[in-house]
Design an enzyme around this catalytic site. Structure first.
Site, short mmCIF file in Angstrom:
data_model
loop_
_atom_site.label_atom_id
_atom_site.label_comp_id
_atom_site.label_asym_id
_atom_site.label_seq_id
_atom_site.Cartn_x
_atom_site.Cartn_y
_atom_site.Cartn_z
N GLN A 11 0.82 -1.22 0.00
CA GLN A 11 0.00 0.00 0.00
C GLN A 11 0.85 1.26 0.00
O GLN A 11 0.72 2.13 -0.87
CB GLN A 11 -0.91 0.02 1.23
CG GLN A 11 -1.98 -1.03 1.28
CD GLN A 11 -2.83 -0.88 2.51
OE1 GLN A 11 -3.83 -0.16 2.51
NE2 GLN A 11 -2.45 -1.53 3.58
N VAL A 12 1.74 1.38 0.98
CA VAL A 12 2.56 2.59 1.10
C VAL A 12 3.63 2.62 0.02
O VAL A 12 3.90 3.67 -0.57
CB VAL A 12 3.18 2.67 2.51
CG1 VAL A 12 4.07 3.91 2.64
CG2 VAL A 12 2.09 2.70 3.58
N LEU A 36 12.51 -9.73 2.50
CA LEU A 36 13.08 -9.31 3.78
C LEU A 36 13.28 -10.47 4.75
O LEU A 36 13.97 -10.31 5.76
CB LEU A 36 12.19 -8.24 4.42
CG LEU A 36 12.58 -6.79 4.10
CD1 LEU A 36 12.54 -6.53 2.61
CD2 LEU A 36 11.70 -5.81 4.85
N TYR A 60 6.27 -7.12 7.87
CA TYR A 60 5.35 -8.20 8.21
C TYR A 60 4.20 -7.55 8.98
O TYR A 60 4.40 -7.01 10.08
CB TYR A 60 6.07 -9.23 9.09
CG TYR A 60 5.21 -10.44 9.48
CD1 TYR A 60 5.44 -11.67 8.91
CD2 TYR A 60 4.21 -10.32 10.44
CE1 TYR A 60 4.68 -12.78 9.27
CE2 TYR A 60 3.44 -11.41 10.81
CZ TYR A 60 3.68 -12.64 10.22
OH TYR A 60 2.92 -13.72 10.57
N TYR A 98 9.33 2.91 8.41
CA TYR A 98 7.98 3.13 8.91
C TYR A 98 7.68 2.17 10.06
O TYR A 98 7.97 0.97 9.98
CB TYR A 98 6.95 2.95 7.78
CG TYR A 98 7.19 3.95 6.68
CD1 TYR A 98 6.57 5.19 6.69
CD2 TYR A 98 8.10 3.68 5.66
CE1 TYR A 98 6.81 6.12 5.71
CE2 TYR A 98 8.36 4.60 4.66
CZ TYR A 98 7.71 5.83 4.69
OH TYR A 98 7.98 6.76 3.71
N THR A 100 4.90 1.85 13.85
CA THR A 100 3.48 1.66 14.15
C THR A 100 3.09 2.13 15.54
O THR A 100 3.92 2.20 16.46
CB THR A 100 3.14 0.16 14.04
OG1 THR A 100 1.79 -0.07 14.45
CG2 THR A 100 4.05 -0.68 14.91
N ASP A 101 1.81 2.43 15.71
CA ASP A 101 1.23 2.74 17.01
C ASP A 101 1.29 1.54 17.95
O ASP A 101 1.18 1.70 19.17
CB ASP A 101 -0.21 3.19 16.85
CG ASP A 101 -1.06 2.16 16.10
OD1 ASP A 101 -0.75 1.89 14.93
OD2 ASP A 101 -2.02 1.62 16.68
N TYR A 124 3.86 -8.44 17.01
CA TYR A 124 4.01 -7.44 15.96
C TYR A 124 4.60 -6.14 16.50
O TYR A 124 5.56 -5.60 15.95
CB TYR A 124 2.67 -7.18 15.30
CG TYR A 124 2.67 -6.02 14.34
CD1 TYR A 124 3.33 -6.09 13.12
CD2 TYR A 124 2.00 -4.82 14.67
CE1 TYR A 124 3.33 -5.01 12.25
CE2 TYR A 124 2.00 -3.75 13.80
CZ TYR A 124 2.67 -3.84 12.59
OH TYR A 124 2.67 -2.77 11.73
N LYS A 128 8.33 -4.49 15.58
CA LYS A 128 8.49 -3.16 14.99
C LYS A 128 9.35 -2.27 15.87
O LYS A 128 10.17 -1.47 15.37
CB LYS A 128 7.13 -2.52 14.74
CG LYS A 128 6.29 -3.21 13.66
CD LYS A 128 6.97 -3.17 12.29
CE LYS A 128 6.99 -1.79 11.69
NZ LYS A 128 7.62 -1.78 10.34
#
Length: 298
Positions: A11-12, A36, A60, A98, A100-101, A124, A128
């Site tokens: 998407q990004v 990756l 991922y 990038y 994540t919250d 996850y 990250k």
């Protein structure tokens, strides 16, 4: 400037390939060209291409599956970015990455700032965060951009799932006690391009000039990057259905997180303060305005 872009079909990544045009020579790779999970391949590709900037949106992202595929999630989200950072250091290159919250536990009442201590509650989120820390520890010039609730007009995401289910069901039962900022992948890509332009402007270089490491070291670092405003998954769903005139209008019923248990724990509060990014680089749209633009183009 030669830019290596990972995850070109994501998407990004898909949006970045378009918004970064004109800012350098872009080499876009998908999973078939740079997987990756294959750290040797990641290393070899970077050594072959010799980029001055690595832009890494690939990740991922199967949040629940990661609870079972811990090693794979860590390899892609933590070990691969570490390899990228190590190779970037050898080349004198910079990196945009990038995150994540999900690095936060979601227990804070206010929006999270970059100074808040991460406390991920899922595999996850831990993977990250490990990727962030590896890049920071490398000492390379970098931008780490934390975002949240990413959606777009392609791929697999909440927006497309809701649009599909709205055509199939008379009622959608959606979690209403988790808060966040739905963020269009194009918003992320455009904001990234603005940030890169600002970096080049501060350095006084042209678009094809070499990387100015002093500027990157002074203005780089960790930033939060999401759409502005807040809503719940329930509110997001209501807006999707309301904005999409071609859909039938199912009843959107609020439920609690406990009503919809999942393997990975979600933060109840995913709001990220983006004041630092907006003061340094550019403004950001509200989530509702961005959603309208996205759906108008579908």
């Amino acid at each position: 400037m030669k830019i290596l872009l990972t995850g070109g079909t994501g998407q990004v990544g898909y949006e970045l390939e378009r918004t970064l045009q004109g800012l350098g020579e872009i080499v876009t790779l998908d999973r078939s060209q740079m997987d990756l999970s294959n750290l040797d391949q990641v290393r070899d590709v970077i050594r072959t291409i010799k980029p001055q900037l690595i832009v890494n949106p690939a990740a991922y992202t199967a949040v629940d599956l990661a609870e079972r595929e811990t090693d794979l999630a860590m390899r892609i989200n933590a070990e691969a970015p570490e390899v990228m950072a190590i190779e970037a250091k050898k080349l004198g290159a910079a990196m945009i990455h990038y995150s994540t919250d999900y690095v936060f536990d979601g227990d804070k009442v206010e929006s999270y700032t970059e100074e808040d201590t991460p406390n991920p509650q899922s595999v996850y989120g831990r993977s990250k965060l490990a990727g962030e820390l590896a890049i920071q520890a490398s000492g390379i010039p970098h931008l780490i951009l934390r975002t949240s609730w990413v959606y777009g007009a392609r791929g697999k995401n909440f927006l497309l799932t809701v649009r599909r289910l709205a055509q199939e069901r008379d009622e959608l039962r959606i979690v209403a006690d988790q808060l966040g900022a739905p963020t269009w992948c194009r918003t992320i890509a455009e904001a990234t391009a603005h940030a890169l332009i600002q970096m080049q402007r501060y350095s006084g270089t042209q678009k094809d000039a070499d990387l100015d490491q002093d500027v990157w070291l002074s203005r780089g670092g960790l930033y939060h990057l999401t759409a502005q405003g807040s809503t719940s998954w329930h509110g997001f769903t209501q807006a999707i259905v309301a904005h999409a005139s071609m859909l039938k209008k199912p009843l959107v019923t609020p439920i609690t997180t406990q009503d919809y248990p999942l393997p990975a724990k979600r933060p109840h509060n995913s709001l990220l303060s983006c004041e630092r990014f907006m003061q340094t680089f550019c403004g950001l749209p509200t989530w509702d305005d961005a959603l309208k633009l996205c759906q108008d183009g579908m």
